[in-house]
Design a protein around this motif. Structure first.
Motif, PDB file in Angstrom:
ATOM      1  N   UNK A   1      12.816  16.511   4.246  1.00  0.00           N
ATOM      2  CA  UNK A   1      13.619  15.540   3.486  1.00  0.00           C
ATOM      3  C   UNK A   1      12.676  14.529   2.819  1.00  0.00           C
ATOM      4  N   UNK A   2      12.911  14.227   1.553  1.00  0.00           N
ATOM      5  CA  UNK A   2      12.074  13.245   0.857  1.00  0.00           C
ATOM      6  C   UNK A   2      12.946  12.312   0.024  1.00  0.00           C
ATOM      7  N   UNK A   3      12.627  11.031   0.073  1.00  0.00           N
ATOM      8  CA  UNK A   3      13.347  10.062  -0.761  1.00  0.00           C
ATOM      9  C   UNK A   3      12.332   9.256  -1.558  1.00  0.00           C
ATOM     10  N   UNK A   4      12.513   9.211  -2.870  1.00  0.00           N
ATOM     11  CA  UNK A   4      11.663   8.373  -3.713  1.00  0.00           C
ATOM     12  C   UNK A   4      12.572   7.454  -4.517  1.00  0.00           C
ATOM     13  N   UNK A   5      12.327   6.157  -4.418  1.00  0.00           N
ATOM     14  CA  UNK A   5      13.129   5.201  -5.189  1.00  0.00           C
ATOM     15  C   UNK A   5      12.196   4.444  -6.130  1.00  0.00           C
TER      16      UNK A   5
ATOM     17  N   UNK B   1      17.074   4.147   5.693  1.00  0.00           N
ATOM     18  CA  UNK B   1      17.248   3.813   7.107  1.00  0.00           C
ATOM     19  C   UNK B   1      15.948   3.940   7.893  1.00  0.00           C
ATOM     20  N   UNK B   2      14.829   3.671   7.203  1.00  0.00           N
ATOM     21  CA  UNK B   2      13.532   3.720   7.880  1.00  0.00           C
ATOM     22  C   UNK B   2      13.240   2.369   8.518  1.00  0.00           C
ATOM     23  N   UNK B   3      12.308   2.353   9.480  1.00  0.00           N
ATOM     24  CA  UNK B   3      11.884   1.082  10.066  1.00  0.00           C
ATOM     25  C   UNK B   3      10.839   0.424   9.169  1.00  0.00           C
ATOM     26  N   UNK B   4      10.029   1.268   8.532  1.00  0.00           N
ATOM     27  CA  UNK B   4       8.959   0.730   7.700  1.00  0.00           C
ATOM     28  C   UNK B   4       9.013   1.385   6.325  1.00  0.00           C
TER      29      UNK B   4
ATOM     30  N   UNK C   1      10.989  -2.829   7.078  1.00  0.00           N
ATOM     31  CA  UNK C   1      12.093  -2.805   6.117  1.00  0.00           C
ATOM     32  C   UNK C   1      13.084  -3.951   6.343  1.00  0.00           C
ATOM     33  N   UNK C   2      13.509  -4.151   7.597  1.00  0.00           N
ATOM     34  CA  UNK C   2      14.537  -5.159   7.886  1.00  0.00           C
ATOM     35  C   UNK C   2      14.045  -6.554   7.541  1.00  0.00           C
ATOM     36  N   UNK C   3      12.792  -6.811   7.912  1.00  0.00           N
ATOM     37  CA  UNK C   3      12.206  -8.126   7.641  1.00  0.00           C
ATOM     38  C   UNK C   3      12.126  -8.382   6.131  1.00  0.00           C
ATOM     39  N   UNK C   4      11.677  -7.370   5.403  1.00  0.00           N
ATOM     40  CA  UNK C   4      11.547  -7.467   3.939  1.00  0.00           C
ATOM     41  C   UNK C   4      12.930  -7.671   3.305  1.00  0.00           C
ATOM     42  N   UNK C   5      13.909  -6.878   3.757  1.00  0.00           N
ATOM     43  CA  UNK C   5      15.271  -6.952   3.205  1.00  0.00           C
ATOM     44  C   UNK C   5      15.876  -8.334   3.440  1.00  0.00           C
TER      45      UNK C   5
ATOM     46  N   UNK D   1       9.277   4.008  -0.909  1.00  0.00           N
ATOM     47  CA  UNK D   1       9.515   5.216  -0.101  1.00  0.00           C
ATOM     48  C   UNK D   1       9.582   4.825   1.373  1.00  0.00           C
ATOM     49  N   UNK D   2      10.361   5.564   2.163  1.00  0.00           N
ATOM     50  CA  UNK D   2      10.389   5.289   3.606  1.00  0.00           C
ATOM     51  C   UNK D   2       9.137   5.886   4.260  1.00  0.00           C
TER      52      UNK D   2
END
Length: 372
Positions: A359-363, A332-335, A259-263, A350-351
């Motif tokens: 807990x589930x997050x879908x964007x 706030x996921x790593x991947x 995630x951080x690298x992509x962001x 998704x994380x």
């Protein structure tokens, strides 16, 4: 009417309530805090007619009464005091005198009965949610809510309670976030749309509290009760769009990446993108993700290559970098995993890790047309 209260304790409570008050009010009385005293319990309220919030403060007193004091003046005064007891005394000449260690300050007050009363909820349904879960749900979704006055239903967050769990959805037609908790259940099915303002207030207060929040709601209003405060607000009227229909079910192309690298790549490359479209291009082939942007008007362009884990056909897809950045920042996921079907169909973010149990997050983010 007279009471004694700690200056910093009062300021802390009033600063939270001050968030309710609008900068310009149609009714002058709404520029005030309502102080209602019953012996050693002081209830302070603030309202903008849509949202009313009140807190109960412990004070030293044995009198009763209700007055409305100018909010701005009171807050500006309290900010300057170090910790000390302040004595508030209501004088005969329609002023309140505040006595500190070093001085006296008099300010005019209005009658408490001029202040609009908070709505009493008739026949409400009730759900209990932990403050931390509610604060997380709000901060995960509220950034995706729209600002369009012509579509008021999209300017809030959709609460969907059922016996299977709680779902919170926000969308502005370009991006959509769906946050689900299966570890918290409601005892009956309900759905309502909460406006942004009271949610932002709740988010700020609940971030530091671990108490349970009691949510009561009917067709037109909702009431949140926690610790020594309560917030009543009017709900947004209307039917929320069927968001399930927009989420693509078949997504054969799956991209997993840090995630951080992509962001960081998206942020860097987007500096070189067109200032109106913010368009960036993702080109995926094998295990390589190529992120590029170009601003033809100024001959600016940037391109970065990242390694990723990808299953699917080689493809190119364009996104608005601002939406992508907002979404990646909010996880706030790593991947993270980005699922796609076609360049003109929405991508689902998704994380992969970092979620609690249940807990589930879908964007979901809509693509932009690539001008190749």
């Amino acid at each position: 009417m007279k009471f004694i209260v700690s200056s910093t304790y009062l300021l802390k409570q009033l600063q939270v309530l001050g968030g309710v008050i609008n900068n310009s009010n149609t009714l002058p009385i709404l520029d005030n805090f309502l102080f209602e005293l019953e012996n050693s319990k002081l209830t302070v309220s603030a309202s903008d007619l849509e949202t009313t919030m009140s807190s109960v403060i412990d004070v030293e007193s044995d009198s009763n009464g209700s007055i409305a004091l100018p909010a701005r003046l009171l807050l500006d005064t309290l900010k300057t005091f170090p910790e000390q007891p302040l004595t508030f005394v209501v004088e005969d000449n329609n002023t309140v005198e505040i006595s500190s260690n070093h001085g006296k300050y008099a300010l005019a007050y209005a009658e408490g009965n001029e202040f609009p009363k908070a709505v009493e909820l008739e026949d409400p349904s009730t759900t209990m949610v932990s403050g931390e879960i509610l604060a997380t749900a709000i901060s995960k979704t509220i950034f995706a809510a729209g600002n369009d006055d012509l579509r008021p239903v999209m300017s809030g967050v959709f609460f969907q309670f059922s016996t299977d769990g709680l779902t919170f959805v926000a969308t502005d037609a370009h991006k959509l976030v769906k946050y689900t908790r299966e570890d918290v259940k409601a005892n009956q099915v309900a759905e309502f749309i909460m406006p942004k303002k009271p949610l932002n207030l709740l988010k700020g207060i609940l971030a530091t509290s671990d108490d349970d929040v009691k949510i009561e709601y009917n067709d037109s209003n909702a009431k949140f009760t926690f610790e020594n405060s309560e917030l009543v607000c009017r709900l947004i009227d209307g039917k929320y769009p069927n968001y399930e229909a927009v989420i693509p079910k078949e997504n054969p192309n799956k991209l997993s990446i840090d995630r951080t690298q992509f962001l960081n790549s998206v942020k860097r490359v987007s500096i070189f993108s067109n200032k109106t479209t913010h368009q960036i291009r993702l080109k995926i082939a094998g295990a390589e993700l190529n992120i590029s942007a170009e601003d033809i008007d100024y001959s600016n362009k940037a391109e970065e290559r990242l390694t990723c884990d990808y299953q699917g056909d080689d493809m190119q897809i364009g996104f608005n970098s601002r939406f992508l950045t907002e979404m990646l920042t909010n996880l706030n996921a790593d991947e993270v995993q980005l699922e796609m079907s076609l360049p003109n169909r929405a991508g689902i973010l998704t994380p992969v890790d970092g979620l609690d149990e249940g807990e589930q997050v879908t964007m979901l983010v809509m693509p932009v047309m690539l001008n190749s």
